[in-house]
Design a protein around this motif. Sequence first.
Motif, PDB file in Angstrom:
ATOM      1  N   PRO A 294       0.830  -1.210   0.000  1.00  0.00           N
ATOM      2  CA  PRO A 294       0.000   0.000   0.000  1.00  0.00           C
ATOM      3  C   PRO A 294       0.865   1.261   0.000  1.00  0.00           C
ATOM      4  O   PRO A 294       1.936   1.288   0.609  1.00  0.00           O
ATOM      5  CB  PRO A 294      -0.790  -0.093   1.304  1.00  0.00           C
ATOM      6  N   TYR A 295       0.384   2.272  -0.693  1.00  0.00           N
ATOM      7  CA  TYR A 295       1.084   3.551  -0.765  1.00  0.00           C
ATOM      8  C   TYR A 295       0.764   4.346   0.497  1.00  0.00           C
ATOM      9  O   TYR A 295      -0.201   5.105   0.558  1.00  0.00           O
ATOM     10  CB  TYR A 295       0.635   4.287  -2.026  1.00  0.00           C
ATOM     11  N   SER A 296       1.552   4.099   1.547  1.00  0.00           N
ATOM     12  CA  SER A 296       1.423   4.868   2.780  1.00  0.00           C
ATOM     13  C   SER A 296       2.808   4.937   3.404  1.00  0.00           C
ATOM     14  O   SER A 296       3.670   4.105   3.106  1.00  0.00           O
ATOM     15  CB  SER A 296       0.443   4.194   3.750  1.00  0.00           C
ATOM     16  N   TYR A 297       3.031   5.943   4.237  1.00  0.00           N
ATOM     17  CA  TYR A 297       4.377   6.148   4.790  1.00  0.00           C
ATOM     18  C   TYR A 297       4.893   4.889   5.474  1.00  0.00           C
ATOM     19  O   TYR A 297       6.003   4.430   5.212  1.00  0.00           O
ATOM     20  CB  TYR A 297       4.380   7.329   5.765  1.00  0.00           C
ATOM     21  N   ASP A 298       4.058   4.298   6.362  1.00  0.00           N
ATOM     22  CA  ASP A 298       4.525   3.154   7.145  1.00  0.00           C
ATOM     23  C   ASP A 298       4.711   1.900   6.307  1.00  0.00           C
ATOM     24  O   ASP A 298       5.714   1.201   6.437  1.00  0.00           O
ATOM     25  CB  ASP A 298       3.532   2.851   8.277  1.00  0.00           C
TER      26      ASP A 298
END
Lengths: 413, 166
Positions: A300-304
């Motif tokens: 997934p495209y998320s920081y974490d």
Amino acid sequence: MSKSVSLITENYNKYNPDSIDEFINIGGFTGLKNALNMSSDDVISIAKASKVMGRGGAAYPLGKKWEQAKSVPGDNKVVICNADEGEPCTFKDRSMLEKDPFRLIEGMAIAGYTVGAQNGYLYIREEYRHLHPQMKNAIKQAKEKGYLGKNILGTDFSYNIHVYSGAGAYVCGEGSALIESIEGKSGRPRIKPPFIKQCGLNLLPTCVNNVETLAIGTALLTHGAEKYLSYGTSDCPGTKIISIAGNVNKPGVYEIPFGLTLREIIYDIAGGVPGNKAITLFQLGGASGKIGPPSLLDTPYSYDDLHKVGLVIGSGAILVVDENMKPLEFLHSIQEFFCHESCGKCTPCREGNKQIAHILDRLLAKTQKDTDVDTLIRLAKLMSQSSFCGLGETAQSALLNAIRYFPEEFGLK
Amino acid sequence: MGSVTETKFEVLNDELASKIDKILSENAYDSTKLVGILLDVQDVVPKKYVPMDVAAYVAAKLNIPLTGVYDVITFYASLSEKPRADHVINLCKSIVCKTNNYMDLQKSLEKFLGIKVGEATEDGKFALEYSACFGACDVAPAIKIDQDVYGKLTDEKLIEIINSYR
Ligand SMILES: Cc1cc2nc3c(=O)[nH]c(=O)nc-3n(C[C@H](O)[C@H](O)[C@H](O)COP(=O)(O)O)c2cc1C
Ligand code: SF4
Ligand code: FES
């Protein structure tokens, strides 16, 4: 159904960017009005509640940055909008300058009010010089209508915006180099401390924000943090403006909610790879960003989520490279960029980049020496640990990830 | 190239000086605007560069040392101390344009103009230079002629565009 959204980009193609009246007609400057009706601490609270991270690449929390900028003592402060956008494959800020210049001005004014600045500086790269007249016109109109200048909308807040041009130097995106450039000098980074938040442009406390970050500021003050938080995932709320290019059918700028997978972004939003070719690798965040193999496309495209697999969001660039290019050829091109853009001030970056380029040349020609790969790794680490500024520190991000994900290219497996 | 004669000191004449004065006054003789001033000045100098006498003129008018002007000219890629041409064609060779085969575009450009990258046409109309990414990656492979950006070009379209600058 389209997977892209429109919050920060809500005004794109909705008004004539030469006309402040059209901007006002679709609700423009509501965010600034709302801000001026609150204390700057309230604005900071909204920025904090939204959990927005800076969009220039370093992902520094916006609320924290504004809070620190506000708390620095001084009656004379500066906001800088960083529109240098020099990372290859990054062109999302260009879309804002082109399609919604007034939102940016509004965001710069909100930032100025929040941190207690009297002047804002918009630093636009030379490569976007064709957009300078439109920006200058927008500033002029905003001043005529009382959204900039003295006692804005009848308050005590006075604020002006000045436009400055770069002249083709990627390093000028780094805050202190950018400041040197606005002071009329070559853009070589300054030593820290003093930090620019305390002593920046003309020795004044300076708050530097990216174009998209400021545009988000406008959205937060217009619609409230809740609206922004309603997008994305619970761990990573909000939206991101991405620029996707390379070997994709529909390259361009899109606003997406955080949490889509890379595969969804590449195939559903950007239309997949021409000729349905296989993907060799992708790079996130521009030339200084990290690369990944196709096996990570379901991340997934998320920081974490990206951080867990050694990737970053960076500027929001997504570059897709198909099977026609091998990882070493890719690295060679990136390396050429950094050799060209190193400002030469410090030895690790100036010499390290050159030596790494030589070794990549030899690897490509299959004439490498036995020690070359070890030297390559040593230099790449040394550069990231001991360079003077972020350019040298991040120049080898792609290479270090290549060693991790494509060891066979270096004869390491 | 006859660089010795071309970098001679008599580029500045009254007409050019008055154009430069206009640029300086639009910028309120503010030396912090040096980078932008030099870009504008370069645009009004024939062959798009900053000759030494022009650099000296700007330094004197802004009341800054000549070395300060050269600090800027030599640092920034978009400023040139050597004569170029009436129009400068920048060919991006950064990674996105490479994934989109800028090399083919380069071949077409070189063939049509009859020069290699780094050279100028004999009539002094066009100079062809490599450039780093200028943010037109969505239309890669891209070129920039002066300030105008073009991308995804067929050979016919390329020729038509270049001819429009003649
Ligand atoms: C070499 C280098 C280039 C950079 N280029 C840019 C740029 O073009 N635009 C940008 O906003 N930030 C750039 N940055 C990051 C800025 O230094 C800074 O972190 C950012 O502008 C802060 O804004 P933000 O907090 O809103 O992200 C660059 C940093 C480095 C080290
Ligand atoms: S790291 Fe590179 S760009 Fe930064 S100061 Fe050193 S030489 Fe200059
Ligand atoms: S890589 Fe060529 S314009 Fe960006």
